[in-house]
Write an enzyme that holds these catalytic residues in place. Structure first.
Site: not given
Length: 349
Positions: A217, A232, A323
């Site tokens: 990040e 999350k 990614g």
């Protein structure tokens, strides 16, 4: 797919690692999307921090990517660039039916992603986002706004990168009773802990390497302090389990205090330290010792999640979770899901 041609007039917001990967994947997979799924995606506008590029006929993504990489902003694109133009200005100006939102995560107030999502939904645009900040802060209200406007809000890339974690839990486990969820949900911290174990690197060295590979990040605290994993968990809890929780409800401990000595001691016991996010009696994020033969003890930047269910036992999903390319794959998956919904609508009219 049937013979329906489903046009997609796309507004892309955010052209960092993920945004550029999405643009590249739209280019490389255009024929596949057209022939297999009946999709005709056309990017009519791109917004980045320097302004925008707009073309009603569709932007040349190859040239847009070249200009972005060379000059830092698509606003310098010849014949289409509009320096200083904001997302709201572009929404008001272009005829787009879908926004792909990929601005950097901000968990303090969700901006600029939160306003971008609300603006798009309020004007009747479908939205595909990979931005965890707005979802962790206001997912229930955003879903309610989408329902009222009868549009879709899709966000599979916000949890697990390219892994279909949300779709699996929501759809494949439909009818099951999920008793608990545990997982490695941040590829960056997993890469860091793995590198510390394998090459005895310091946490700073390992994180720098992860960032150079495009895993991290923009704000290192989100990864290292466990905030990304907590976001999350909140999204999973709200979307899959209907728990109505917020970020403040998660007990969070990051990996900054994990030492090489602790990692070595775990290795001697045929175990490893991994940052685990869990939803059981409470929501919790923290480093744990995990046995090497446990499926959650994944290497490199992999993610892994375990769903404990009442009737069919443990379900595991393992794969690449960080990614640009991996996350872009989830955006394509959401576009295809949206196309399938659109086809059903067309078929019934």
């Amino acid at each position: 797919m049937s013979g329906y041609a489903i046009p997609m007039q796309i507004l892309m917001v955010g052209m960092g690692v993920v945004g550029q990967s999405v643009a590249q994947m739209l280019l490389s997979r255009y024929s596949e999307l057209r022939d297999l799924y009946g999709l005709h995606p056309r990017v009519v506008a791109i917004v980045d921090s320097g302004g925008a590029a707009i073309s009603e006929k569709g932007l040349d993504l190859t040239e847009a990517l070249r200009v972005k990489r060379k000059r830092q902003s698509v606003a310098t694109l010849l014949g289409a660039g509009r320096p200083g133009l904001s997302t709201k200005d572009v929404v008001d100006e272009v005829d787009a039916d879908l926004m792909i939102e990929a601005t950097p995560t901000n968990v303090e107030d969700g901006e600029p992603g939160l306003t971008n999502l609300k603006t798009a939904l309020s004007t009747g645009m479908h939205v595909v986002t990979v931005n965890k900040g707005p979802l962790a802060l206001e997912l229930p209200s955003l879903l309610d706004q989408a329902r009222k406007r009868r549009v879709s809000l899709l966000f599979s890339g916000a949890v697990g990168g390219g892994l279909p974690i949300l779709a699996y839990a929501k759809n494949c486990l439909c009818g099951e009773r999920i008793l608990g969820i545990r997982g490695v949900l941040n590829g960056t911290t997993n890469y860091v802990l793995w590198k510390m174990e394998k090459e005895k690197k310091s946490i700073e060295e390992a994180y720098a390497e992860a960032r150079s590979l495009g895993y991290a990040e923009r704000n290192p605290t989100y990864d290292l302090d466990g905030i990304d994993t907590a976001c999350k968990l909140v999204i999973i809890a709200n979307w899959v389990l209907n728990l109505k929780v917020r970020l403040r409800d998660v007990q969070i401990t990051g990996i900054r205090k994990v030492s090489l000595r602790e990692i070595t001691e775990a290795e001697k016991a045929n175990s490893a330290i991994r940052l685990i996010g869990s939803i059981e009696k409470k929501l919790k994020v923290g480093p744990e010792i995990v046995a090497k033969d446990n499926p959650l003890c994944v290497d490199s930047n992999l993610n892994a999640i375990a769903f404990a269910t009442e009737y069919t036992g443990q379900h595991f999903i393992i794969g690449k979770g960080a990614g640009g390319c991996e996350t872009a794959a989830s955006v394509i998956r959401d576009l295809i899901a949206l196309a399938k919904v659109s086809e059903r609508v067309f078929a019934n009219t």
